[in-house]
Motif scaffolding. Structure first.
Motif, PDB file in Angstrom:
ATOM      1  N   VAL A   1     126.632  54.853  12.478  1.00  0.00           N
ATOM      2  CA  VAL A   1     125.562  53.863  12.643  1.00  0.00           C
ATOM      3  C   VAL A   1     126.103  52.544  13.162  1.00  0.00           C
ATOM      4  N   LYS A   2     127.199  52.082  12.587  1.00  0.00           N
ATOM      5  CA  LYS A   2     127.764  50.801  13.016  1.00  0.00           C
ATOM      6  C   LYS A   2     128.060  50.793  14.511  1.00  0.00           C
ATOM      7  N   ASN A   3     128.723  51.864  14.972  1.00  0.00           N
ATOM      8  CA  ASN A   3     129.061  51.952  16.393  1.00  0.00           C
ATOM      9  C   ASN A   3     127.817  52.008  17.261  1.00  0.00           C
ATOM     10  N   LEU A   4     126.880  52.768  16.773  1.00  0.00           N
ATOM     11  CA  LEU A   4     125.628  52.945  17.510  1.00  0.00           C
ATOM     12  C   LEU A   4     124.947  51.600  17.719  1.00  0.00           C
ATOM     13  N   VAL A   5     124.861  50.859  16.662  1.00  0.00           N
ATOM     14  CA  VAL A   5     124.183  49.565  16.742  1.00  0.00           C
ATOM     15  C   VAL A   5     124.974  48.602  17.619  1.00  0.00           C
ATOM     16  N   SER A   6     126.276  48.615  17.465  1.00  0.00           N
ATOM     17  CA  SER A   6     127.085  47.679  18.251  1.00  0.00           C
ATOM     18  C   SER A   6     126.967  47.974  19.746  1.00  0.00           C
ATOM     19  N   GLU A   7     126.995  49.263  20.106  1.00  0.00           N
ATOM     20  CA  GLU A   7     126.854  49.641  21.505  1.00  0.00           C
ATOM     21  C   GLU A   7     125.454  49.294  22.016  1.00  0.00           C
ATOM     22  N   ALA A   8     124.441  49.524  21.164  1.00  0.00           N
ATOM     23  CA  ALA A   8     123.055  49.217  21.532  1.00  0.00           C
ATOM     24  C   ALA A   8     122.905  47.727  21.841  1.00  0.00           C
ATOM     25  N   ARG A   9     123.579  46.904  21.025  1.00  0.00           N
ATOM     26  CA  ARG A   9     123.508  45.463  21.241  1.00  0.00           C
ATOM     27  C   ARG A   9     124.080  45.090  22.595  1.00  0.00           C
ATOM     28  N   LYS A  10     125.242  45.693  22.928  1.00  0.00           N
ATOM     29  CA  LYS A  10     125.869  45.396  24.218  1.00  0.00           C
ATOM     30  C   LYS A  10     124.931  45.753  25.361  1.00  0.00           C
ATOM     31  N   LEU A  11     124.137  46.797  25.178  1.00  0.00           N
ATOM     32  CA  LEU A  11     123.232  47.268  26.225  1.00  0.00           C
ATOM     33  C   LEU A  11     121.849  46.634  26.118  1.00  0.00           C
ATOM     34  N   HIS A  12     121.726  45.655  25.207  1.00  0.00           N
ATOM     35  CA  HIS A  12     120.436  44.982  24.987  1.00  0.00           C
ATOM     36  C   HIS A  12     119.330  45.955  24.636  1.00  0.00           C
ATOM     37  N   ILE A  13     119.631  46.953  23.865  1.00  0.00           N
ATOM     38  CA  ILE A  13     118.600  47.866  23.365  1.00  0.00           C
ATOM     39  C   ILE A  13     118.077  47.263  22.056  1.00  0.00           C
ATOM     40  N   THR A  14     116.783  47.132  21.962  1.00  0.00           N
ATOM     41  CA  THR A  14     116.224  46.505  20.763  1.00  0.00           C
ATOM     42  C   THR A  14     116.166  47.509  19.621  1.00  0.00           C
ATOM     43  N   LYS A  15     115.906  46.961  18.423  1.00  0.00           N
ATOM     44  CA  LYS A  15     115.819  47.777  17.221  1.00  0.00           C
ATOM     45  C   LYS A  15     114.754  48.862  17.380  1.00  0.00           C
ATOM     46  N   GLN A  16     113.579  48.443  17.961  1.00  0.00           N
ATOM     47  CA  GLN A  16     112.503  49.423  18.128  1.00  0.00           C
ATOM     48  C   GLN A  16     112.888  50.498  19.136  1.00  0.00           C
ATOM     49  N   GLU A  17     113.484  50.036  20.241  1.00  0.00           N
ATOM     50  CA  GLU A  17     113.894  51.006  21.261  1.00  0.00           C
ATOM     51  C   GLU A  17     114.877  52.025  20.667  1.00  0.00           C
ATOM     52  N   LEU A  18     115.797  51.530  19.842  1.00  0.00           N
ATOM     53  CA  LEU A  18     116.785  52.402  19.224  1.00  0.00           C
ATOM     54  C   LEU A  18     116.105  53.410  18.294  1.00  0.00           C
ATOM     55  N   ALA A  19     115.153  52.906  17.528  1.00  0.00           N
ATOM     56  CA  ALA A  19     114.429  53.794  16.617  1.00  0.00           C
ATOM     57  C   ALA A  19     113.709  54.883  17.399  1.00  0.00           C
ATOM     58  N   GLN A  20     113.155  54.482  18.558  1.00  0.00           N
ATOM     59  CA  GLN A  20     112.462  55.463  19.403  1.00  0.00           C
ATOM     60  C   GLN A  20     113.436  56.523  19.918  1.00  0.00           C
ATOM     61  N   LEU A  21     114.599  56.033  20.295  1.00  0.00           N
ATOM     62  CA  LEU A  21     115.600  56.975  20.814  1.00  0.00           C
ATOM     63  C   LEU A  21     116.020  57.968  19.733  1.00  0.00           C
ATOM     64  N   ILE A  22     116.167  57.452  18.517  1.00  0.00           N
ATOM     65  CA  ILE A  22     116.548  58.345  17.411  1.00  0.00           C
ATOM     66  C   ILE A  22     115.436  59.369  17.179  1.00  0.00           C
ATOM     67  N   GLU A  23     114.220  58.866  17.226  1.00  0.00           N
ATOM     68  CA  GLU A  23     113.060  59.752  17.093  1.00  0.00           C
ATOM     69  C   GLU A  23     113.130  60.867  18.134  1.00  0.00           C
ATOM     70  N   ARG A  24     113.436  60.457  19.379  1.00  0.00           N
ATOM     71  CA  ARG A  24     113.501  61.429  20.476  1.00  0.00           C
ATOM     72  C   ARG A  24     114.599  62.465  20.219  1.00  0.00           C
ATOM     73  N   GLY A  25     115.711  61.957  19.727  1.00  0.00           N
ATOM     74  CA  GLY A  25     116.824  62.858  19.408  1.00  0.00           C
ATOM     75  C   GLY A  25     116.417  63.915  18.413  1.00  0.00           C
ATOM     76  N   PHE A  26     115.642  63.516  17.412  1.00  0.00           N
ATOM     77  CA  PHE A  26     115.221  64.470  16.386  1.00  0.00           C
ATOM     78  C   PHE A  26     114.242  65.496  16.927  1.00  0.00           C
ATOM     79  N   THR A  27     113.346  65.044  17.857  1.00  0.00           N
ATOM     80  CA  THR A  27     112.320  65.981  18.325  1.00  0.00           C
ATOM     81  C   THR A  27     112.865  66.956  19.359  1.00  0.00           C
ATOM     82  N   THR A  28     113.791  66.521  20.196  1.00  0.00           N
ATOM     83  CA  THR A  28     114.242  67.431  21.260  1.00  0.00           C
ATOM     84  C   THR A  28     115.266  68.446  20.761  1.00  0.00           C
ATOM     85  N   GLN A  29     115.881  68.151  19.636  1.00  0.00           N
ATOM     86  CA  GLN A  29     116.930  69.089  19.217  1.00  0.00           C
ATOM     87  C   GLN A  29     116.415  70.192  18.322  1.00  0.00           C
TER      88      GLN A  29
END
Lengths: 266, 123, 291
Positions: free
Chosen positions: B95-123
């Motif tokens: 999680v720590k790495n994920l968030v840190s990388e997301a910050r560098k890429l300017h991915i917001t908290k909501q966007e990240l949550a959406q991506l995680i959601e997507r990860g759960f549904t496609t797998q």
């Protein structure tokens, strides 16, 4: 005797015996078989006497050459032994022990051959045969008992073989320390220097006024067992024996000294 | 097992990690014997002492146990223990790495949550 | 219980090869002896095994001299690059003489290994290729009853399959009968995980002497933009550098400054043994970097 020393002695002895029978096989071929073949080929079989060729074989002389040459071979076995955790000291000791043992055995064989084969074949008595050897200088000193004289002859020859072997060891050890280049130089230089020394000595003995060598000659005579008015046959054999023992100690010491310096060459 | 010798992690830790991974993936089932020190050592040219050091980490963590004269065996319940441990480390490791990388890429908290959601549904 | 080298100095024609070298080799450990060509590895091994005499200094085993001593010399075996066996000797005979001199020899294992390596023991030593000479010497080394086995270039001329076989046989034999192996080789990667302890010989001295894990614990590669890397490694023991574009890699041997902040742009990785060796023994870097 420590197990290692005994192991090395046995190894060296076995190796020498293997070389020895090969050497005698070569002698037999060169002096008996080849002349026979030659006689057959040239049709001179009548002149070829198998017994006389066989009885004339100088077993002792051949062994003298053999032991001085094989004892000089140093470096190959040094390499093998140091690879196997055997010290230089043990190597030297094992070689000396095998030299003494092998010489003893060969002297017995040579004596038996001389007195049981050669002498009868030539129709010589034992004493007459002794008279035809180098030991003739001493063959009456110990009295008229043939066996005592033969015993003296054997000890004399045995010491001589040991001396030859130790000299071979000394020379071999020194040569093993030299590089190939210096060794080749030594091989050329020593005979040349020896020749000049001989020339020098023969010149100076002709020229007795400039160099008095009487002392040296007398000393050499003494070393050979000559004593006042002694006739050949009555020289004292214990003096040359003692001389040879001293020579053996010196040669053995030289061999030991240089043997201890053996090391791996580049 | 696979060892990556260019990895920056010390070999004995890699040994421990690899065996742990195999227990986790149930390649070595509970109650089963794990390869001996010598076997691993021979296969991967690793000093037996190093292999042993790695194994001892697992022994200390009570994932494997030594049976005298036989070898090392997977302790019953080892896999559950590993799952438990990894869950505890999940935040630090991922999680720590994920968030840190997301910050560098300017991915917001909501966007990240959406991506995680997507990860759960496609797998 | 160990082999001790004390103040060993070796000079050839006034040229120093080893200079006041001290070393302890303990029982039942696998060591690596690393050094560049001509660093004096073979000379050192030849001194230990009494094949060469040091200019000064002593070598002992359990306090007893190794010089001219059957007892101590019989407890070690040096498999060297130089061929110590007579070319005309048959391999079987060489095994016999080894058994004779060492007093014991694992003949079964020797036969087994010869079969594995496809080596016919009826051949003469001189007829063998470089690789098979190495194989034969390795077989002897693994089967002698010595407590300290020194292997100088043990994989010289061996193909990958034979090298694999050798490393397996080595570990097998070591597990079966733990004893000391000192392996001197240029193929560092192949033995990096096999050795427990490493000696690095450079500039006539042992410059690294320690357990592999301890040493690699202190060896770092710090990569990142030029200025950041230089800033972070200032004052550290930098043993080498690589540049690629604006990216610099500084190799550090020794402790990092724990309280120094690590810039985001900089990554710290560990060095492997080979990389550490290369950087430590680079001629231009010399020994000044080693502490």
């Amino acid at each position: 005797m420590s197990t290692k020393r005994w192991a090395v002695t046995r190894y060296i002895l076995m190796e020498q015996l293997q070389l020895l029978w090969r050497a005698y096989a070569i002698i037999l071929i060169a002096f008996v078989v080849l002349p026979l073949l030659f006689a057959i080929l040239t049709g001179n079989l009548g002149h070829y006497s198998f017994t006389s060729t066989l009885t004339d074989l100088g077993i002792g002389v051949a062994f003298g050459f053999f032991i001085s040459i094989t004892m000089s071979l140093t470096y190959d076995n040094f390499k093998l032994l140091i690879q196997n955790g055997i010290s230089r000291k043990t190597y030297w000791q094992a070689r000396v022990i095998s030299l003494i043992g092998l010489s003893f055995g060969m002297e017995i064989i040579a004596t038996l051959y001389n007195f049981l084969v050669t002498a009868p074949a030539r129709g010589h008595s034992g004493q007459a045969f002794l008279g035809s050897t180098l030991y003739s200088l001493y063959d009456h000193f110990l009295g008229s008992n043939l066996f005592v004289n033969i015993l003296g002859y054997m000890v004399f020859n045995w010491l001589f073989f040991i001396g030859l072997g130790l000299t071979g060891m000394a020379v071999g050890s020194i040569f093993s320390l030299l590089t190939k280049f210096t060794r080749n130089i030594a091989l050329i230089a020593i005979p040349v220097l020896g020749f000049f020394l001989l020339v020098f000595l023969s010149n100076s003995s002709l020229n007795q006024h400039s160099y008095n060598l009487d002392g040296l000659v007398n000393f050499l005579k003494f070393l050979m067992g000559y004593h006042a008015n002694a006739q050949p046959g009555y020289f004292n054999p214990t003096v040359p024996m003692l001389t040879m023992i001293i020579g053996c100690v010196i040669m053995g010491g030289i061999a030991y000294y240089f043997n201890q310096k053996l090391k791996l060459k580049k | 097992m696979q060892f990556n010798f260019n990895s920056t992690e010390p070999i004995y830790l890699q040994v421990a990690d690899q065996i742990e991974e195999a227990i986790f993936a149930q390649s070595f089932a509970e109650g089963e014997q794990v390869p001996s020190t010598t076997e691993i050592s021979k296969e991967f040219h690793i000093n037996p002492a190093t292999v042993l050091k790695g194994m001892n980490i697992l022994v200390d963590a009570q994932l494997i146990e030594k049976r005298r004269g036989v070898g090392m065996f997977v302790v019953p319940g080892a896999q559950a223990k590993i799952v438990e441990k990894r869950r505890n480390q999940f935040y630090d490791d991922y999680v720590k790495n994920l968030v840190s990388e997301a910050r560098k890429l300017h991915i917001t908290k909501q966007e990240l949550a959406q991506l995680i959601e997507r990860g759960f549904t496609t797998q | 219980m160990s082999i001790q080298l004390q103040a060993i100095t070796q000079q050839f024609h006034g040229q120093s090869v080893l200079d006041n070298l001290n070393l302890t080799i303990e029982p039942k450990k696998i060591y690596g002896l690393l050094g560049r060509n001509g660093a004096g590895k073979s000379t050192l091994l030849n001194i230990i095994s009494d094949r060469l005499f040091p200019t000064s200094g002593t070598a002992t085993l359990d306090g007893e001299t190794l010089h001219d001593n059957d007892h101590t010399l019989g407890r070690l075996y040096l498999m060297s690059e130089v061929n110590m066996y007579n070319d005309r000797s048959r391999l079987k005979r060489l095994l016999n003489s080894t058994a004779l001199f060492y007093g014991a020899f694992d003949r079964d294992y020797a036969t087994q290994l010869a079969a594995k390596f496809d080596l016919n023991l009826n051949q003469r030593f001189g007829k063998l290729s470089t690789g098979y000479r190495t194989i034969f010497k390795l077989i002897v080394a693994l089967c002698v009853p010595a407590d300290y086995i020194f292997l100088d270039e043990p994989v010289l001329g061996l193909d990958a399959n034979h090298r694999e076989l050798f490393y397996q046989a080595l570990i097998d034999s070591y597990t079966e009968r733990p004893r000391t192996f000192v392996i001197s080789t240029h193929l560092i990667e192949e033995i990096a995980n096999l050795i427990e302890h490493v000696f690095i010989l450079d500039q006539h001295q042992i410059i690294v002497n320690g357990s592999v894990s301890d040493i690699l614990d202190r060896a770092y590669m710090i990569t990142g933009p030029d200025t950041d890397v230089t800033g972070y490694t200032a004052g550290l023991n930098v043993i080498g550098q690589d540049h690629l574009g604006g990216i610099t890699a500084n190799y550090v041997y020794g402790a990092l400054e724990d309280d120094r902040p690590i810039p985001d742009t900089v990554t710290i990785e560990r060095l492997d043994l080979q990389k550490l060796f290369v950087n430590l023994t680079n001629a231009k870097e010399a020994t000044t970097h080693v502490n």
